[in-house]
Design an enzyme around this catalytic site. Structure first.
Site, PDB file in Angstrom:
ATOM      1  N   SER A  62      71.605  13.295  42.962  1.00 53.50           N
ATOM      2  CA  SER A  62      72.279  13.757  44.182  1.00 53.50           C
ATOM      3  C   SER A  62      73.204  14.949  43.999  1.00 53.50           C
ATOM      4  O   SER A  62      73.697  15.488  44.990  1.00 53.50           O
ATOM      5  CB  SER A  62      73.079  12.614  44.800  1.00 53.50           C
TER       6      SER A  62
ATOM      7  N   LYS B  76      83.046  15.817  49.272  1.00 57.84           N
ATOM      8  CA  LYS B  76      81.980  14.957  49.805  1.00 57.84           C
ATOM      9  C   LYS B  76      82.611  13.741  50.469  1.00 57.84           C
ATOM     10  O   LYS B  76      83.612  13.200  49.969  1.00 57.84           O
ATOM     11  CB  LYS B  76      81.067  14.528  48.645  1.00 57.84           C
TER      12      LYS B  76
ATOM     13  N   SER C 126      71.781  13.524  47.765  1.00 55.46           N
ATOM     14  CA  SER C 126      72.606  13.212  48.908  1.00 55.46           C
ATOM     15  C   SER C 126      73.762  14.197  49.134  1.00 55.46           C
ATOM     16  O   SER C 126      74.305  14.275  50.233  1.00 55.46           O
ATOM     17  CB  SER C 126      73.203  11.816  48.744  1.00 55.46           C
TER      18      SER C 126
END
Lengths: 493, 495
Positions: free
Chosen positions: B184, B81, B160
């Site tokens: 998330s 990420k 997210s």
């Protein structure tokens, strides 16, 4: 308690000044409060900056326990309450020299609570000033506006350096008291080794809160003078600010709570920002840091290593050495000075040594702009000089000359006093025959004065002076005195 | 499709075992993922692919494998990420304000992974600064869910960590790192049929992860199976002296905890999670989950988490408040993008106005407001009190049970632009997940079934603080019982 002498006159009567100080003292430590970067003064810009200090993404603060220890040590030195649970908060505002966009400080729960300091006033009086709190916080970097025609530069070397903010109670009522407070606080910090107290280098600076009121009235509205960086300026800023406030009020005006700056060139304060323009710092507990906690043993361990502090040392000097409060106060103002004296006085007359240290060494250093560490004359040599006087090898007058030779630049600088006395033949003449001859010569050359002296015995002093002169000061003054009196036929008084 | 691409069908555990058995090489494995990544532009899961770095690492791994010197994750390609700082590789948190920021340092979690032999395929899309539940707030544009319904409407992969969930679902990596502040990791896992594990707060170091809300942020894996998640967490976790909030406790071998035996486990079902307007198929799936657990020997217990309804409002005070301060460092002064201004204040305004997207700006404003003089007590302090009550709810519940079972999300994946139109609706996605962050507990989402449109749905298990072993053990049993084996059709594959 307010003393009458502190009141200042206005056209509507006497006014009292009320002063509280927030002193920012840089913690003596090798690394910053939350990073491992160095803290050496005067390094090239941006050479002492870690990823944390530059607030790079994802960087986290880690408390430097050395700084915690120093804060606790200082708290103990201020006889203050030590809070074994305290909290770091973020104080949020934008400025280019504040990389994180917030300063990590302590707001509601500081590491040290209430304490006190005894300050020494003129004439040997002592007054207690309350300490409200001491907390740890980060220093900001430095904006440089003079490096480029259009741009400002930022030096982050100071960014994240540990500061102790020490907040006093509004217990002071004159510039002199405020200055005495800062001097005493600085001495304590230096004794403790927690701050070098070097105001020129910015390791100690003060925010000065000043208000005025008629004696007995409620507190007036205060103004805060930011970042005053010398004891002299603190005095000037207070004097000017108090007078300004009195003039405003007496002209029918009102004091607005505001932040002011002291301009040393003009010797005056001017407005920086009003209360309305004050930042909303949005304090909240720093979620990157757990509350700061430590054990009672941690505090006890520090307490065991606390040095003798100025007040205790002063008392000991008075009790053990029989020194006056004034002399003792002068000697303990710096730990190094006190150590110098104690080394010099070891095994000899303390009062005479104190006189020599204060009257010759400190006076000489002061004049030359040197600190005790740079003294050309060592403590042991001062002691030797005192010995030369007490065993009557030289007179006090000659001793002064010898000291100057030892102190001043030249081939004799830093030499042992006995060597100088020996080499220059400065030994006191105690041979009565030689002295007698000198006395006889003076008497023979001044028959008129002899007649006068018989009528006015005080004239004997003139003969003594003449003899001392003719012997180059080396004659033992007592011996000369006795012989002059005897030869002139004056009774010893 | 090349023969190599078959290797991407392996789970992380299978790939690990295959490499050790010399069935294929790390370079072969890596190359097949690189090829798939290169053909996946339509998903926009990777915002930066690093195939050369991956192959170099794979070459080194093959050497170690040949030398019998393999580390736990030797030669296993994963995605990262973009919230994790990667040394020498651009890291932006998917925000314009970081520009081409390239860290000189490696986050602790990714460093742990590389030291255990894993290798990076590239950086994955996410909502800007992890603020969002749909991956639509990314400066690199939305990441698209590999899953579609028959009408081919582009769906969000959740957020997210949408890039992480999409990449794992589309087999663009054996697993991915992710972060979870309010859901998330778990919400995107639920929306993509993957497993998402948010560890206990303090289990993984936050050092080197771009901060959103420091007291809530926690790194964890998204993977295809519970076992893969356990393997990933074993490497990611551990105490770090550089993060004061990381827990100084030892890391067990989480894979070893997967015994398949949950007899006697007390599974709590919180009545407050039966929210209005929850689709009946989620209700049904939840009931199904209870039955699966009971069939495996667990005991189902009704529990109450009475302050649940205050969790979302409290979260949307605390997280933005911390963010408003955490993101103050992006000021255009030292790194990242800068827009000139008339003076320093104008420069800040220009830079931050242009650099931050709408959702980030909204949260910074909310957070700044909540911390302002006069509002602090009413909002921030009150939210902290709620947070304490929520933590106490869990403590009480855990007197009666060992883990909790809930749905992960109130709905399956939704269409692009749907949540963007109404921020409050997007915030509702976190309704089952934020409580876990507020209490600092571990939670895992396991794919459990499909909705009427053929989209994946997840069930969430919540554990006790540092109870990841028990949590993973229960999750694996749930996973096995659910037997989720559906896959998205590869509409995106350009090869």
């Amino acid at each position: 308690m307010t003393e009458k002498t502190n009141l200042i006159a206005g056209v509507t009567g006497d006014w009292e000044i009320v002063i509280g100080l927030e002193v920012h003292a840089q913690v003596t430590s090798d690394a910053k409060l939350f990073s491992g970067a160095a803290t050496t003064f005067g390094a090239e810009p941006n050479t002492q900056v870690s990823l944390v200090d530059a607030a790079m993404p994802g960087m986290l603060p880690v408390i430097n326990w050395k700084c915690v220890e120093q804060a606790v040590r200082t708290g103990l030195g201020l006889k203050a309450q030590i809070n074994r649970y305290s909290v770091f908060d973020r104080k949020n505002y934008f400025y280019p020299d504040l990389p994180q966009g917030y300063q990590i400080s302590q707001y509601l729960q500081p590491i040290v609570g209430e304490g006190e300091i005894e300050i020494d006033l003129e004439g040997g009086a002592v007054k207690t000033v309350g300490i409200e709190r001491l907390h740890l916080e980060q220093d900001a970097g430095k904006s440089l506006h003079d490096q480029h025609p259009d741009l400002s530069f930022v030096d982050l070397n100071r960014s994240g350096v540990a500061l102790m903010e020490i907040v006093s109670r509004p217990d002071m009522h004159s510039a002199g008291e405020a200055q005495a407070y800062v001097k005493k606080l600085r001495a304590i910090l230096r004794y403790l080794g927690t701050c070098d107290g070097n105001m020129e280098q910015g390791s100690m600076r003060a925010d000065v809160n000043v208000s005025v009121r008629k004696p007995g009235d409620e507190l007036g509205t205060r103004c805060e003078i930011k970042n005053v960086n010398s004891i002299r300026f603190i005095g000037q800023a207070i004097e000017h600010e108090a007078r300004r406030q009195i003039d405003v009020i007496e002209d029918g005006g009102k004091i607005n709570q505001e932040t002011r700056l002291f301009d040393p060139k003009r010797g005056e304060t001017r407005s920086m920002r009003s209360k309305e323009e004050a930042h909303d710092y949005r304090y909240f507990p720093d979620p990157d840091l757990l509350p700061l906690t430590f054990s009672a043993e941690f505090v006890d361990d520090i307490a065991r290593t606390l040095p003798e502090l100025p007040d205790d040392k002063k008392k000991r000097f008075m009790d053990d050495y029989g020194l006056s409060a004034y002399d003792a106060g002068v000697l303990v103002s710096e730990a190094e000075n006190a150590d110098f004296f104690e080394l010099a006085a070891k095994g000899r007359d303390a009062k005479a040594t104190a006189n020599m240290v204060i009257g010759s060494v400190f006076a000489g250093l002061n004049k030359a702009g040197l600190t005790i560490a740079d003294s050309p004359v060592q403590a042991e040599q001062v002691g030797q000089l005192v010995d030369l006087i007490s065993d009557q090898t030289i007179s006090s007058r000659i001793a002064k000359d010898v000291f100057d030779l030892m102190f001043d630049e030249g081939s004799d600088q830093g030499r042992d006093p006995s060597d100088i006395v020996e080499e220059k033949g400065l030994k006191q003449v105690t041979d009565t025959g030689a002295i007698e001859a000198a006395v006889d010569a003076v008497i023979a050359a001044n028959p008129d004065k002899v007649e006068q002296a018989k009528a006015k015995p005080k004239m004997a002093g003139w003969f003594v002076g003449q003899v001392m002169q003719s012997t180059g000061g080396k004659a033992n003054p007592q011996a000369v005195n006795q012989l002059v009196l005897a030869k002139l036929g004056i009774e010893d008084q | 499709m090349t023969q190599d691409s078959d290797l991407t069908r392996l789970t992380l555990a299978q790939a690990r075992d295959g490499l050790r058995a010399k069935s294929f090489s790390a370079q072969e494995l890596t190359r097949s993922f690189i090829d798939r990544v290169a053909a996946s532009d339509k998903l926009n899961a990777y915002i930066l692919a690093t195939p050369e770095l991956a192959l170099e690492a794979a070459t080194r791994s093959d050497k170690r494998l040949a030398d019998g010197d393999a580390r736990p994750l030797e030669g296993l390609p994963i995605g990262v990420k973009d919230l994790f700082c990667t040394s020498g590789v651009r890291t932006t948190a998917c925000s314009d304000i970081l520009g081409d920021f390239t860290p000189t340092y490696e986050s602790k979690v990714t460093e742990n992974l590389w030291q255990d032999g894993a290798l990076m395929l590239g950086k994955l899309n996410n909502d800007e600064f992890a603020m969002g539940s749909s991956n639509e707030t990314s400066a690199f544009g939305p990441c698209i869910n590999p899953w579609q319904t028959d009408d081919k409407t582009p769906l969000v992969p959740g957020g997210s960590s949408g890039g992480s969930s999409a990449a794992v679902a589309a087999r663009l990596g054996l697993a991915a790192t992710a972060t979870d502040t309010g859901g998330s990791i778990r919400q995107p896992a639920a929306l993509t049929g993957t497993v998402g594990l948010k560890p206990t707060y303090g289990r993984c170091s936050r050092w080197g992860i771009v901060a959103f809300a420091s007291s809530l942020d926690q790194a964890g894996p998204i993977a295809r199976t519970v076992r893969d998640s356990a393997i990933m967490l074993t490497s990611m976790a551990g105490h770090d002296a550089r993060d004061t909030t990381s827990a100084d406790i030892s890391v067990p071998d989480f894979e070893a905890a997967l015994t398949g035996d949950i007899r006697g486990l007390r599974v709590g079902v919180p009545q407050e999670y039966r929210v209005d307007a929850m689709p009946s198929e989620i209700e049904t799936l939840w009931q199904q989950g209870m039955d699966w657990m009971r069939d495996a020997g667990a005991e189902i217990v009704d529990v109450s988490l009475p302050h649940t309804k205050y969790a979302l409002p409290a979260y949307y005070i605390i997280a933005p408040a911390e963010a408003s301060s955490n993101l103050a460092r992006y000021d255009g002064v030292r790194y990242g993008a800068r827009k000139p201004g008339a003076d320093i204040d104008d420069m800040y305004a220009q830079t931050r106005g242009a650099g931050f997207g709408e959702e980030v700006q909204r949260r910074l404003l909310i957070g700044t407001y909540a911390l302002s003089a006069g509002y602090y007590d009413a909002y921030y302090l009150k939210a902290l009190q709620v947070r304490r009550l929520i933590a106490q709810d869990f403590e009480k519940a855990y007197e009666k049970c060992d883990v909790l079972l809930t749905p992960t999300t109130p709905s399956a994946a939704f269409a692009l632009d749907k949540a963007q139109a109404d921020p409050l609706e997007m915030y509702l996605n976190d309704v089952f997940t934020v409580t876990v962050n507020l209490a600092g507990l571990p939670g895992i989402s396991v794919p459990a079934g499909l909705d009427a449109n053929g989209l994946p749905l997840g069930l969430q298990l919540i554990g006790k603080a540092f109870g990841e072993e028990e949590l993973l053990r229960a999750a694996e049993v749930l996973e096995t019982a659910a037997g989720f084996s559906s896959e998205p059709t590869e509409w995106w594959n350009a090869s």
